[in-house]
Design a protein around this motif. Structure first.
Motif, PDB file in Angstrom:
ATOM      1  N   ASN A   1      17.127  28.208  57.396  1.00  0.00           N
ATOM      2  CA  ASN A   1      16.906  26.794  57.728  1.00  0.00           C
ATOM      3  C   ASN A   1      18.232  26.036  57.900  1.00  0.00           C
ATOM      4  N   ARG A   2      19.282  26.792  58.105  1.00  0.00           N
ATOM      5  CA  ARG A   2      20.595  26.237  58.450  1.00  0.00           C
ATOM      6  C   ARG A   2      21.198  25.362  57.365  1.00  0.00           C
ATOM      7  N   LEU A   3      20.772  25.561  56.106  1.00  0.00           N
ATOM      8  CA  LEU A   3      21.465  24.864  55.024  1.00  0.00           C
ATOM      9  C   LEU A   3      22.870  25.424  54.910  1.00  0.00           C
ATOM     10  N   ILE A   4      23.020  26.696  55.288  1.00  0.00           N
ATOM     11  CA  ILE A   4      24.332  27.317  55.369  1.00  0.00           C
ATOM     12  C   ILE A   4      24.518  27.758  56.817  1.00  0.00           C
ATOM     13  N   PRO A   5      25.595  27.330  57.447  1.00  0.00           N
ATOM     14  CA  PRO A   5      25.805  27.716  58.847  1.00  0.00           C
ATOM     15  C   PRO A   5      26.154  29.204  58.988  1.00  0.00           C
ATOM     16  N   LEU A   6      25.720  29.809  60.065  1.00  0.00           N
ATOM     17  CA  LEU A   6      25.995  31.221  60.298  1.00  0.00           C
ATOM     18  C   LEU A   6      27.454  31.396  60.749  1.00  0.00           C
ATOM     19  N   SER A   7      28.058  32.512  60.349  1.00  0.00           N
ATOM     20  CA  SER A   7      29.389  32.827  60.892  1.00  0.00           C
ATOM     21  C   SER A   7      29.249  33.683  62.139  1.00  0.00           C
ATOM     22  N   GLY A   8      28.174  34.461  62.195  1.00  0.00           N
ATOM     23  CA  GLY A   8      27.974  35.305  63.366  1.00  0.00           C
ATOM     24  C   GLY A   8      26.528  35.728  63.457  1.00  0.00           C
ATOM     25  N   GLY A   9      26.111  36.164  64.620  1.00  0.00           N
ATOM     26  CA  GLY A   9      24.740  36.610  64.802  1.00  0.00           C
ATOM     27  C   GLY A   9      23.818  35.462  65.147  1.00  0.00           C
ATOM     28  N   LYS A  10      22.529  35.773  65.147  1.00  0.00           N
ATOM     29  CA  LYS A  10      21.538  34.794  65.584  1.00  0.00           C
ATOM     30  C   LYS A  10      20.322  34.871  64.688  1.00  0.00           C
ATOM     31  N   ILE A  11      19.666  33.750  64.513  1.00  0.00           N
ATOM     32  CA  ILE A  11      18.360  33.768  63.854  1.00  0.00           C
ATOM     33  C   ILE A  11      17.347  33.139  64.807  1.00  0.00           C
ATOM     34  N   LEU A  12      16.290  33.879  65.098  1.00  0.00           N
ATOM     35  CA  LEU A  12      15.265  33.396  66.009  1.00  0.00           C
ATOM     36  C   LEU A  12      13.970  33.169  65.243  1.00  0.00           C
ATOM     37  N   ILE A  13      13.366  32.015  65.466  1.00  0.00           N
ATOM     38  CA  ILE A  13      12.043  31.769  64.895  1.00  0.00           C
ATOM     39  C   ILE A  13      11.074  31.631  66.063  1.00  0.00           C
ATOM     40  N   ASP A  14      10.080  32.527  66.108  1.00  0.00           N
ATOM     41  CA  ASP A  14       9.168  32.596  67.255  1.00  0.00           C
ATOM     42  C   ASP A  14       9.940  32.635  68.568  1.00  0.00           C
ATOM     43  N   GLY A  15      11.014  33.385  68.556  1.00  0.00           N
ATOM     44  CA  GLY A  15      11.778  33.587  69.782  1.00  0.00           C
ATOM     45  C   GLY A  15      12.780  32.496  70.105  1.00  0.00           C
ATOM     46  N   VAL A  16      12.781  31.406  69.321  1.00  0.00           N
ATOM     47  CA  VAL A  16      13.706  30.310  69.623  1.00  0.00           C
ATOM     48  C   VAL A  16      14.908  30.377  68.677  1.00  0.00           C
ATOM     49  N   ASP A  17      16.084  30.333  69.239  1.00  0.00           N
ATOM     50  CA  ASP A  17      17.307  30.363  68.453  1.00  0.00           C
ATOM     51  C   ASP A  17      17.377  29.094  67.602  1.00  0.00           C
ATOM     52  N   THR A  18      17.540  29.269  66.271  1.00  0.00           N
ATOM     53  CA  THR A  18      17.558  28.086  65.394  1.00  0.00           C
ATOM     54  C   THR A  18      18.726  27.160  65.717  1.00  0.00           C
TER      55      THR A  18
ATOM     56  N   ARG B   1      13.383  36.425  63.151  1.00  0.00           N
ATOM     57  CA  ARG B   1      14.216  37.580  63.487  1.00  0.00           C
ATOM     58  C   ARG B   1      15.663  37.280  63.188  1.00  0.00           C
ATOM     59  N   LEU B   2      16.276  38.089  62.349  1.00  0.00           N
ATOM     60  CA  LEU B   2      17.699  37.958  62.087  1.00  0.00           C
ATOM     61  C   LEU B   2      18.410  39.027  62.896  1.00  0.00           C
ATOM     62  N   GLU B   3      19.364  38.624  63.720  1.00  0.00           N
ATOM     63  CA  GLU B   3      20.101  39.583  64.544  1.00  0.00           C
ATOM     64  C   GLU B   3      21.574  39.580  64.158  1.00  0.00           C
ATOM     65  N   SER B   4      22.010  40.660  63.550  1.00  0.00           N
ATOM     66  CA  SER B   4      23.420  40.822  63.149  1.00  0.00           C
ATOM     67  C   SER B   4      23.992  39.576  62.497  1.00  0.00           C
ATOM     68  N   VAL B   5      23.215  38.996  61.592  1.00  0.00           N
ATOM     69  CA  VAL B   5      23.654  37.759  60.952  1.00  0.00           C
ATOM     70  C   VAL B   5      24.764  38.054  59.950  1.00  0.00           C
ATOM     71  N   SER B   6      25.809  37.230  59.984  1.00  0.00           N
ATOM     72  CA  SER B   6      26.861  37.394  58.985  1.00  0.00           C
ATOM     73  C   SER B   6      27.329  36.042  58.497  1.00  0.00           C
ATOM     74  N   LYS B   7      27.863  36.058  57.284  1.00  0.00           N
ATOM     75  CA  LYS B   7      28.420  34.834  56.719  1.00  0.00           C
ATOM     76  C   LYS B   7      29.754  35.168  56.059  1.00  0.00           C
ATOM     77  N   VAL B   8      30.801  34.549  56.583  1.00  0.00           N
ATOM     78  CA  VAL B   8      32.126  34.711  55.975  1.00  0.00           C
ATOM     79  C   VAL B   8      32.596  33.328  55.551  1.00  0.00           C
ATOM     80  N   TYR B   9      32.950  33.189  54.279  1.00  0.00           N
ATOM     81  CA  TYR B   9      33.423  31.878  53.799  1.00  0.00           C
ATOM     82  C   TYR B   9      34.896  31.698  54.170  1.00  0.00           C
ATOM     83  N   PRO B  10      35.357  30.449  54.205  1.00  0.00           N
ATOM     84  CA  PRO B  10      36.738  30.194  54.623  1.00  0.00           C
ATOM     85  C   PRO B  10      37.763  31.003  53.826  1.00  0.00           C
TER      86      PRO B  10
END
Lengths: 241, 381
Positions: free
Chosen positions: B49-66, B3-12
């Motif tokens: 798989n967190r090769l790139i860190p999230l800037s915002g939001g959440k990613i859940l795998i089977d309900g567990v926050d990565t 589950r991706l919840e409002s995931v965002s990625k902003v580079y520096p």
């Protein structure tokens, strides 16, 4: 196969020359060095080269490796640049400076040769690590290898042939440079060569030069074999093509 | 389930690669991240798989926050395959495949048996390939090993970033087919990045079409083709979207019983009677065992001769698994415009015709539009 024939042939010629000159006993009024003196000079020569090379490996590989890390990537061009400049100072001048600064003798020679050996090792380690394909590193990271595991299981094994090539080059060059170190009283085959030049007897010069050349060729072949042995089987073919 | 919840990625430097992406990928679902280059699909994949860190939001795998998990542990539980393959050149095929098993501390024997099983699964003869090095394999073989490696630790989830991108079209097609078969067997949850619409339609259960870091439409392939949400989606899919939709269906899904089937030992008079009764100009012909032999038209019939003597053998036949886009192209090649569907033993099991295809496509479009409309209504309510 042909490479080995040439190698053996060259070595026999060089050893033959050394034995022949040594057996002369004297040329005109000048006595040539005794067999035991030639042997001890050769060992001394090897000792200087090995010490300098050992130090350069111990210090050069970590520096070369660290220069590829992100935190040090800013300073790595400066580092490599400095090492390059160091290499452009003429050998003779550098050994002279070392002799003046550290006092004549063994230590100054080892320090000077160490600095010369350092550059190819740093540069090759840097290049070797940088040449690891990014997709290979990415795959490793994506599969959950820790940063340390990526270094030990992926980056270093893949960079190993290139690092070994750097060690080989610097060793061979240093066998030659070490002869100049005879000038600052470090001993070794340089001594015989200096003596020969001073009295203008070619045979005595050869007595130092021929074993030095033989040493360089032997070390080159030896390190070449280690290099091949160090190259993972899966990478040998790609390297040759 | 991912589950991706409002995931965002902003580079520096301020570039927003992914903006407020929310979607859900069900257990065992084959989900495609599709879009033009720079749309954020690969970034989104790598955030899972967190090769790139999230800037915002959440990613859940089977309900567990990565973010709650150790990244290396997380990645060992998720298969990962990339376009560049990234096989380790200094390791054998077996060692490559056993990368994750080794990290997980499985026994040597188990690592070896896993490598063997997976090579077999991806269609490489284990005895031949297990001790080879990557440089001794062709591009297609390397890609198979790449797929085997990403299955190495038996992960429930696979992330695949254009895994078939750098291969010639023929091999790619074959790998796609084989991978679909593997997926039928394994039922992994797959996130698959591609910019190739045809690949997306062929492979995906769900397609997330992205542009400039935003999710444009998230739907199953048929809905995407038949009820594009807006102009961008319509343009991306192209004017031939109906034709592309054909690829989603297979001959067995739409074939019908042949209107008239005759036997090769029937005589002309019998056939003519049958054709007249059915109001047809032609009939399919089989032998007594049901084997498809060809077809016969009313003009061809000659008194005194059996059907078998004057029948016209078929140029092409379809298999039950033939996708309709291929079937359509076969129909153009077939003089009669009707295609026999035969099974592996060459028994005729049905026919396809232009009329059947037209009806099916019309129905499909109507259904999808209805579904899309009710989705939209539901959203409002």
């Amino acid at each position: 196969m042909r490479r080995y024939v040439i190698l053996v042939l060259l070595l026999s010629v060089l050893c033959g020359v050394t034995i022949w000159v040594t057996s002369l006993g004297s040329v005109g009024i000048f006595r040539v060095a005794s067999p035991s003196k030639v042997l001890s000079a050769t060992l001394r020569h090897l000792h200087i080269v090995a010490s300098a090379e050992g130090l350069a490996i111990l210090i050069g590989i970590p520096i070369g490796f660290l220069s590829t890390r992100r935190i040090l990537r800013m300073v790595s061009p400066i580092l490599i640049g400095l090492a390059n400049i160091g290499q452009t100072i003429p050998t003779l001048a550098f050994i002279g400076i070392a002799g003046v600064a550290l006092g004549l003798g063994y230590t100054a020679a080892v320090v000077a040769l160490f600095v010369y050996a350092l550059l190819p090792i740093i540069r090759n380690t840097h290049a070797g690590i940088r040449s690891v394909p990014p997709e290979v590193k990415e795959a490793a990271r994506g599969m959950g290898l820790s940063p340390w595991q990526i270094v030990m299981r992926v980056e270093l094994p893949l960079a190993r042939p290139v690092i070994m090539a750097g060690i080989r080059t610097s060793t061979v060059v240093n066998v030659g440079t070490a002869a100049v170190a005879g000038m600052i009283g470090a001993g070794g085959l340089g001594d015989l060569i200096m003596t020969g030049i001073a009295v203008r007897v070619t045979q005595i010069i050869l007595q130092g030069a021929a074993p030095a050349a033989a040493l360089a060729i032997t070390l080159d072949a030896l390190l070449g074999a280690i290099e091949t042995w160090f190259t993972p089987r899966g990478m040998r073919r790609t390297q040759r093509s | 389930m991912i589950r991706l919840e409002s995931v965002s990625k902003v580079y520096p430097d301020g570039t927003a690669a992914v903006k407020d992406l929310s979607l859900e990928i069900g257990q065992g679902e084959f989900c495609i991240f599709l879009g033009p280059s720079g749309c954020g699909k690969t970034t989104s994949l790598k955030m899972i798989n967190r090769l790139i860190p999230l800037s915002g939001g959440k990613i859940l795998i089977d309900g567990v926050d990565t973010m709650q998990q150790n990244p290396n542990e997380l990645r060992r539980g998720i298969g990962y395959a990339i376009q560049g393959i990234g096989l380790f050149p200094h390791l054998t095929v077996a060692e490559n495949i056993a990368t994750v098993p080794k990290l997980k501390g499985w026994s040597k024997a188990k690592q070896h048996s896993v490598a063997q099983e997976l090579l077999d699964l991806v269609g490489l003869e284990p005895d031949t390939f297990i001790d080879r090095y990557p440089c001794e394999l062709s591009g297609g073989q390397q890609q198979r090993v790449g797929v085997a490696r990403c299955l190495g630790g038996d992960p429930p989830i696979l992330l695949m970033d254009e895994p078939f991108g750098a291969i010639d079209p023929i091999t790619r097609n074959r790998l796609q087919d084989e991978f679909l078969k593997i997926q039928d067997q394994l039922k992994k949850t797959i996130v698959f990045v591609t910019h190739d619409l045809n690949e997306a339609i062929k492979m995906g259960d769900k397609i997330a079409l992205m542009r400039n870091g935003e999710l444009m439409q998230y739907a199953d392939p048929s809905t995407l083709l038949n009820a594009p949400k807006d102009q961008f989606v319509r343009d991306f899919i192209g004017a031939d979207r109906v034709l592309k939709g054909l690829r989603l269906l297979r001959a067995r899904d739409v074939m019908q019983d042949p209107p008239v089937t005759m036997r090769d030992d029937d005589d002309a008079a019998t056939v003519r009677d049958e054709l007249d009764r059915a109001g047809m100009q032609w009939a399919m012909v089989t032998n007594a065992q049901g084997r498809f032999l060809g077809w016969i038209t009313a003009d061809e019939l000659e008194p005194g001769k059996t059907v078998g003597e004057v029948l016209i053998p078929p140029d092409v036949t379809a298999m039950p698994g033939t996708p309709l886009n291929e079937a359509l192209s076969m129909m153009f090649n077939s003089a009669i415009g009707t295609l026999a569907v035969v099974d592996g033993k060459h028994q005729m099991i049905g026919v396809l015709s232009f009329d059947i295809l037209r009806d099916v496509l019309g129905q499909q479009a109507a259904d999808s539009q209805m579904a899309a409309k009710s989705d939209a209504d539901g959203g409002v309510a």
